[in-house]
Design an enzyme around this catalytic site. Sequence first.
Site, mmCIF file in Angstrom:
data_model
loop_
_atom_site.group_PDB
_atom_site.id
_atom_site.type_symbol
_atom_site.label_atom_id
_atom_site.label_comp_id
_atom_site.label_asym_id
_atom_site.label_seq_id
_atom_site.Cartn_x
_atom_site.Cartn_y
_atom_site.Cartn_z
ATOM 1 N N HIS A 55 -11.607 15.716 35.571
ATOM 2 C CA HIS A 55 -11.189 17.206 34.542
ATOM 3 C C HIS A 55 -10.855 18.103 35.984
ATOM 4 C CE1 HIS A 55 -15.268 18.049 36.032
ATOM 5 N NE2 HIS A 55 -15.020 19.076 36.620
ATOM 6 N N ALA A 56 -10.150 19.479 35.253
ATOM 7 C CA ALA A 56 -10.038 20.556 35.875
ATOM 8 C C ALA A 56 -10.606 21.655 35.458
ATOM 9 C CB ALA A 56 -8.219 20.727 35.871
#
Length: 135
Positions: free
Chosen positions: A52-53
């Site tokens: 994820h970011a």
Amino acid sequence: MTTNTDVRLIEVPKIQDRRGNLSVIEGATIPFISKRVYYLYDVPSGSKRGGHAHKEQQEFLIALSGSFDVILKDGKSSQTVTLNKPNLGLLIVDGIWRELRNFSSGAVCLVLASDEFDEEDYIREYKNFKLFKNR
């Protein structure tokens, strides 16, 4: 827009004496006040974490024990950083995709985050991350 060049390793001060080592994260060690601390451990062989970011949150990762790889992507380039020292941490700024892999047996990953958990800050699909970076 942030890129992989904004990600950096930061040495955590280490105090050594005959009784062992002590490292401290305080003041200006990292560029944010930590509002959340969590840690990953007992990660099964071959498993991945992350994926994820964050839109705004920054994180500081340390391998307290063992080692693991952090794969970083900024939408144009990719790099891998191996963390394996408890006095060396990786500052991941906002807008960087991260995946954690290759956990050694007994690895412990400590994460200091710049904010409390907020699902709205996560980008969990890589295609949405690419759209976020190209806006």
